[in-house]
Design an enzyme around this catalytic site. Sequence first.
Site, PDB file in Angstrom:
ATOM      1  N   HIS A  48     -10.954  73.767 -16.266  1.00 58.50           N
ATOM      2  CA  HIS A  48     -11.855  72.324 -15.809  1.00 58.50           C
ATOM      3  C   HIS A  48     -13.083  72.651 -16.655  1.00 58.50           C
ATOM      4  CE1 HIS A  48     -14.991  69.589 -14.150  1.00 58.50           C
ATOM      5  NE2 HIS A  48     -15.433  69.190 -15.279  1.00 58.50           N
ATOM      6  N   GLU A  51     -12.873  74.204 -20.364  1.00 56.33           N
ATOM      7  CA  GLU A  51     -12.859  72.679 -21.050  1.00 56.33           C
ATOM      8  C   GLU A  51     -14.600  73.261 -21.318  1.00 56.33           C
ATOM      9  OE1 GLU A  51     -15.072  68.793 -20.345  1.00 56.33           O
ATOM     10  OE2 GLU A  51     -12.837  68.974 -19.291  1.00 56.33           O
ATOM     11  N   HIS A  52     -15.259  73.545 -20.440  1.00 55.04           N
ATOM     12  CA  HIS A  52     -17.154  73.052 -20.541  1.00 55.04           C
ATOM     13  C   HIS A  52     -17.685  74.286 -21.466  1.00 55.04           C
ATOM     14  CE1 HIS A  52     -18.860  70.401 -17.511  1.00 55.04           C
ATOM     15  NE2 HIS A  52     -17.473  69.932 -17.468  1.00 55.04           N
ATOM     16  N   GLU A 129     -21.380  68.196 -12.153  1.00 51.57           N
ATOM     17  CA  GLU A 129     -20.300  66.457 -12.484  1.00 51.57           C
ATOM     18  C   GLU A 129     -19.689  66.441 -10.884  1.00 51.57           C
ATOM     19  OE1 GLU A 129     -16.550  65.681 -14.981  1.00 51.57           O
ATOM     20  OE2 GLU A 129     -18.017  68.043 -15.785  1.00 51.57           O
TER      21      GLU A 129
END
Length: 966
Positions: A48, A51-52, A129
């Site tokens: 994750h 991905e950022h 997030e």
Amino acid sequence: MSVPESSFHIFAMPDSDMPRYPVFQSAAALCVGVGSFSDPSDLPGLAHFLEHMVFMGSEKYPSENGFDAFLKKHGGSDNASTDCERTIFQFDIQRKNFKEALDRWAQFFICPLMIRDAIDREVEAVDSEYQLAKPSDSHRKEMLFGSLAKPGHPMGKFCWGNAETLKQEPKRMKINVYKRLRAFWKKYYSAHYMTLAVQSKGQENRSHLLCIKNYGLPKPDFSDMLDPFDTTAFSKLYRVVPVGKVHALNITWALPPQEKYYRVKPLHYISWLIGHEGTGSILSVLRKKCWAVALFGGNSETGFDQNTTYSIFSISITLTDEGFQNFYKVTHLVFQYLKMLQTLGPQQRIYEEIQRIEANEFHYQEQIDPIEYVEDICENMQLFPKEDFLTGDQLMFEFNPEVSSSVISAALSLLTPEKANLMLLSPEHEGQCPLREKWFGTQYSMEDIQQEWMEQWTGNLELNADLHLPAENKFIATDFTLKPSDCPDTEFPVRIADSDRGCLWYKKDNKFKIPRAYVRFHLISPVIQQSAKNVVLFDLLVNILGHNLAEPAYEAEVAQLEYKLVAGEHGLVIKVKGFNHKLPLMFHLIIDHLADFSASPDVFSMFAEQLKKTYFNILIKPEKLSKDVRLLILEHSRWSMVDKYQALTAGLTTEELTEFSRSFRAELFAEGLVQGNFSSAESVQFLQYFSKLTAEVPVMFRVVELPQKHHICKVKSLNKGDANSEVTVYYQSGPKALREHTLMELLVMHMEEPCFDFLRTKETLGYHVYPTCRNTSGVLGFSVTVETQATKFNTELVELKIEEFLASFGEKLNALTEEAFNTQVTALVKLKECEDTHLGEEVDRNWAEVVTQQYVFDRLNREIEALKQMTRDELVSWFKEHRGQSSRKLSVHVVGFGAEENDEEGSGEKQEEKGKDEDLRSSAYGEVSKLTFLPASPKVEGAIAIMDIPAFTEGLPLFPYHKILK
């Protein structure tokens, strides 16, 4: 080395093969066949995080937010998401800029920059997030469920990642996150794991991404890790304390992977029957007992629900108080229905009925936006053979009495009581759940399912006589004829009926030419806003009307005749859409139920109880509370959510609802829009059902004119233990014309990327930061919002940073060149010139004009003309004027709970107090002394308590009643 063409799977759609889409937009999506399952055990959330990070600049284009800035300048957008076994990136942009955008985007996968400094800052965005997800009961439930997997199975991994796993713990363990991140990228972001879908014009699509390297390593494979939930801990009863006020029962099975049966779709067939709401269904019986208000069954087809190691089948039931007390009996009914399905076996009639409905839907489907379309396709390319890229996730291909029947029967045979996991959510479990899930802190307990019930379910289970399969569906459309027009073709809706019954707008669809139609009506009544009590009675009326309709309308709904009832602020909004053949039957059914409205005492009590929970669950969300407070200050005579909650808890009766229903129906003004495959003569018939009202009712509040100074309202979050805060800084402009609204849109478009860069990328204040154009009942303004955490920043600092951003943005505007200004104007003009992708978009735009009683159906054309006449100096001077000493500014702070308060909340005394919190009057909202409106900064006018807002606004002038027309 360069990747061989065969290693990179590309699906490109040239214009000739494309469905309808906005003329100027192109889109691309890339799916990497790796996700959170591949996270290393010592760095949870790395997939994750990557991905950022890949979007934080590349060697060829090193600016951290350069790609976002390029997209915003040319009317584009982008997004990305990480699932268990896949990561998807997508963007869209105006077609003429697509080639350059594709090159910039491709560089993220060829040579992302991922500098150390950006890594340290972006960890905070990932953490924010995660913090925003923590109060979500659906996310909490998933994490708890995942924790039940066998040790070592990737389902038990913490896929989100946070500051603890990606920064603090690695630092303690001397793990070099920078090196590990780059190694993860090099290992997994390989061409042979990737699929690409492109929707554009031209043949330039392949060249940019063919430079992505193919490292030739075997793809991560988890298919040998089957039966992750085959443990003694799984088939138990878990009692869970939810964040919201909700009673819910989840019955879940972990089945062998079902994706390979995509042509049969066994779980879809089973969920169609389990989730049926008509006569003979589980929910029908539960509703009659007043034990449940909703039921959903099936598999969501996300990576959590379906991957190469298992497939979930889950039944989720929203219970009433009485249903919660009888949850074992509710479960008993579910197992009775399942036994009936297992005994009868798959039914070819039902399968073919589902098949026919979905084939109709597919054949006449309305095109989605390009960015969504390519996202779906690139993921389908990872799952299905080439011939099924477009249809594999949508169609039930065939019912073969031998193969299909055996596949469905095999799945049904596994849905047994012994293999089921029961998860019961309720606030009443507070204080009884000693266990805590590690990452989200969910309180829960585990116990054996009571033996007497298990013996009943596994023994000779007697079937309930009220349960049976659905009858043949009479609402399935068979006439798809396109009707000839009986009036001149027009570009915009025309008023074809105007009488004491109301008025009707009409437009024949001669563009998309599909056998569908949209019918929308706004039933306006002056009685709704007379008191907070009436607003609540209206909410009850709409909820109970939906309940009364649920069973008789369900067959129509599954045949793609969709309906929606919305309790608007001034009236009931009825929306109906679908194949026009049977659409009038659906609409008439709704109006007949409204005309004959009634509510039994049991149903009234059930929905009063549910509405109380709904109001509470809205108010514990910082973004909802912030909006409620802001509009309570700005809109004169508005009833807040708190007013509604208190009116409901004061006690209402069935008789009061009956009387309100009568007065509501006695004073109605009906305003409607019919668009699609109907003639004007057919359309007028929809208006004939409504009663007389002597005068048209306006549908807007009047708005308070803020003084020319700064006011701040601060309120404590109602969700104790939730660290999330929200700060919205609002600048009021006034009742202006269409031209000024368009200028504000242009301003916000200029502001979006610098806002993201300053407040999120550089200051790392939070995951969500954004500017917004505000049209509050015709009064304009703009705002900047930041969602942050009280454990990291206090709201005064966040507001200070917002003001720093606005000051820096003002300097950027001063330095704006004519060329850059014209580029942004052109981008906004092109967005407004985009053709609608489907009839629904055109209807939504026209309906917005009807429901707000503005009727500027050519608004886009007017806005385009206004944009073409705007100047750079006009934009700069407008911003300066509204940011100057005479600005009308309102700040709303919803303050989350800090670390110290969260620790306090864990004490036994505090937990006991929280357990007694039955309603808002005994929570932080109920007593003014407990409101905890923090004192404002000495430099700011005094803070306002929400209970004092009516007194605060009483003396302020009101803008005249106004609509943006020209």
